[in-house]
Enzyme design. Structure first.
Site, PDB file in Angstrom:
ATOM      1  N   THR A   1      33.768  58.404   3.195  1.00 42.41           N
ATOM      2  CA  THR A   1      33.119  58.309   2.159  1.00 42.41           C
ATOM      3  C   THR A   1      32.129  57.135   2.943  1.00 42.41           C
ATOM      4  OG1 THR A   1      34.497  56.495   1.972  1.00 42.41           O
ATOM      5  CG2 THR A   1      34.735  57.834   0.358  1.00 42.41           C
TER       6      THR A   1
ATOM      7  N   LYS B   1      30.693  38.454 -13.115  1.00 40.69           N
ATOM      8  CA  LYS B   1      31.952  37.345 -14.313  1.00 40.69           C
ATOM      9  C   LYS B   1      31.239  36.160 -14.227  1.00 40.69           C
ATOM     10  CE  LYS B   1      34.880  40.626 -12.542  1.00 40.69           C
ATOM     11  NZ  LYS B   1      34.111  41.533 -10.850  1.00 40.69           N
TER      12      LYS B   1
ATOM     13  N   TRP C   1      31.069  39.322 -18.908  1.00 44.08           N
ATOM     14  CA  TRP C   1      31.202  40.355 -17.968  1.00 44.08           C
ATOM     15  C   TRP C   1      29.901  40.740 -18.268  1.00 44.08           C
ATOM     16  CZ3 TRP C   1      35.529  44.453 -16.083  1.00 44.08           C
ATOM     17  CH2 TRP C   1      36.716  43.975 -15.302  1.00 44.08           C
TER      18      TRP C   1
ATOM     19  N   GLU D   1      34.632  61.623  -3.999  1.00 45.09           N
ATOM     20  CA  GLU D   1      35.704  62.146  -4.490  1.00 45.09           C
ATOM     21  C   GLU D   1      35.076  63.162  -5.025  1.00 45.09           C
ATOM     22  OE1 GLU D   1      35.976  57.947  -3.020  1.00 45.09           O
ATOM     23  OE2 GLU D   1      34.370  59.102  -4.229  1.00 45.09           O
TER      24      GLU D   1
END
Length: 546
Positions: free
Chosen positions: A186, A438, A443, A332
């Site tokens: 990654t 936040k 959010w 992934e």
């Protein structure tokens, strides 16, 4: 009653799902089809197969064996495609080395993969030469000189010359489809890169499903009559798996080497390219170059992924005659999970649907869950983490048990993406968990704000991040690259957001605290906007300005 099983004939063949067999049909149906590298190389599938045998023989002569990791550092090329096949076909593991990582991380990934042979393009030979002392496991380096220049003295040979001298009649054998085929890392935006791996079975199943029509519901897909040119680096998640699909179908393939917009447009025109895939930043680069040159983009189907395709950018491509759809996945997940498509009920504006993550492709199970792994309502509004299952997902982060357990907590792969799911099965990625802002006890979705701002005139690229605030916890900061000759102000941006606040689309906390105008955005090694770097740069909240 007990399960019943088929009584197989004594000589029934047990057909393994290995990468080798992705070639079976194309060698019969498309032996004379072409594979093109820039304006330098043009070979047929028949020659390609012969070169696979030669490459396997050459690597074996250098000590390659089943289970060994072999790393490749190259631009997109016919050679890389050969490595996609020949290395796993001998039972070795292909490491697609991310050449855009910092040198220390390049060495780290090669060492952690245990690579013993490296195939290195001449552009990366200085990098590898500087790192040689830090690569104790590497026993041989093959130079990919891309011309007549001699390889360095420390190289075991030059790729083309080694192939020329090698036996084309290598005897590839069948083996367990669950053997590891590929390994890569990654991009490391959240710490050290993590190693993901895929088996032959997983890659073959992914290729079969990825061959389904992109978009669906009467949108044209990727088929045998297309001409394919990847614009996602081949070191990144198998170029989204599409070179395997293209080879399985026997389509004409075109490889651009190092990405240069003029070269890309030249190849598109000369070779008749009809299908590509890329991240939004590459699409922007292509559109800008096409405008400068007056190039025709009509009929070019592109799948956009890696980060969100904004509605503004989608409209820009469609205005030039391109067919754009969104795809969603991760390193992934090999990577395909969902693909966008028009809604069944139609509508005057397809752009909203085509810029969503889309619907799950076959064999992908999706859920959107809260922190206790309970499903949130599939109403297109309720948010949670997207978790998934599919037969081609990496089973672990190699050598990192703790991270692997977190990835697969509860038996589902955790994407770390905040998403919604509606009753028709449309997934919309709202944000990365780490990118959610936040503020004021709420959010905010950075992707939603970016999409709204990107629709304003004069904006070439935008990112919205959360910056620390002593009272609200975080406040949203906009970072904008303006189109040449245009000026963008905080007042203009907040006017757009105010209208969205008034209509209830976003919270009142969505007004930007400040706006930063920059010439270029920091990018990750795979071309995404690097929000981690932006957050580090603007960690102290700037003074608001109009």
């Amino acid at each position: 009653m007990a399960l019943r099983f088929v009584e197989r004939a004594a000589e029934a063949h047990d057909f393994p799902l290995t990468i080798r067999h992705l070639l079976d049909t194309s060698l019969v149906t498309a032996a004379d089809q072409e594979i093109v590298y820039r304006d330098e190389v043009r070979i047929t599938y028949r020659t390609f197969h012969e070169r696979l045998g030669r490459l396997a023989s050459a690597l074996t002569a250098l000590g390659a064996a089943e289970g060994m990791t072999i790393g490749v550092l190259d631009w997109d090329s016919h050679r890389y495609l050969e490595c996609y096949f020949a290395i796993p076909m001998i039972g070795a593991v292909l490491q697609t080395v991310n050449v855009r990582l910092p040198p220390a991380q390049v060495a780290e990934t090669i060492n952690r993969a245990g690579a013993e042979i490296l195939l290195v393009h001449r552009d990366f030979l200085p990098l590898v030469e500087a790192l040689r002392g830090a690569l104790p496991n590497v026993r041989a380096i093959v130079a990919l000189m891309d011309g007549d220049a001699a390889p360095p003295d420390y190289a075991a040979g030059e790729y083309e010359r080694l192939l020329q001298d090698a036996d084309p009649d290598f005897e590839f054998r069948d083996f367990d489809e669950n053997a590891m085929a590929t390994l890569f890392f990654t991009t490391g935006t959240t710490g050290s890169p993590k190693a993901v791996c895929f088996t032959h079975r997983q890659i073959v199943l992914h290729a079969i499903v990825a061959n389904g029509p992109f978009g669906g519901l009467h949108s044209r897909g990727f088929g045998a009559d297309d001409v394919y040119m990847p614009l996602t680096p081949m070191f990144h998640v198998h170029a989204w798996g599409m070179p395997y699909v293209a080879t399985m179908l026997g389509v004409k393939q075109v490889y651009a080497g190092r990405y240069d917009p003029d070269t890309i447009l030249d190849l598109r025109a000369r070779e008749g390219v009809t299908f590509s895939h890329c991240v939004p930043t590459i699409l922007q680069m292509v559109l800008a170059a096409a405008d400068r040159r007056g190039a025709d983009l009509a009929g070019w189907l592109m799948t956009i992924g890696g980060s969100a395709l904004t509605q503004a950018l989608c409209r820009e491509g469609r205005r030039r005659g391109m067919e754009l759809v969104s795809g969603y996945g991760m390193s992934e997940t090999a990577p395909l999970l969902t693909v966008s498509r028009p809604r069944r009920e139609g509508g005057s504006d397809e752009v909203e649907a085509l810029t969503m993550a889309g619907v799950p492709v076959p064999l992908v199970s999706v859920r959107v869950v809260d922190e206790t792994m309970r499903d949130v309502p599939a109403d297109g509004v309720s948010r949670g983490e997207l978790v998934i299952r599919a037969p081609w997902l990496t089973g672990c982060y190699v050598g990192d048990t703790r991270a692997s357990d977190a990835l697969w907590r509860g038996g589902w792969l955790h994407t770390q993406d905040v998403a919604t799911l509606n009753r028709e099965g449309y997934v919309q990625i709202r944000d990365r968990l780490k990118d959610v802002i936040k503020t004021g006890g709420e959010w905010l979705c950075s992707v939603t704000l970016e999409d709204m701002i990107a629709d304003l005139p004069g904006i070439e690229q935008v990112a919205v991040i959360g910056v620390p605030h002593p009272h609200w916890g975080e406040r949203p900061l906009g970072v904008v690259v303006a189109v040449a000759g245009h000026t963008v102000t905080l007042e203009q941006v907040n006017q757009r957001l105010d209208s969205a606040i008034a209509s209830g689309e976003v919270s009142r906390y969505a007004r930007l605290e400040s706006l930063e105008l920059v010439e270029t955005m920091p990018k990750t090694s795979v071309g995404k906007v690097d929000k981690k770097a932006l957050r580090a740069l603007y960690a102290a909240p700037p003074v608001a300005s109009a």
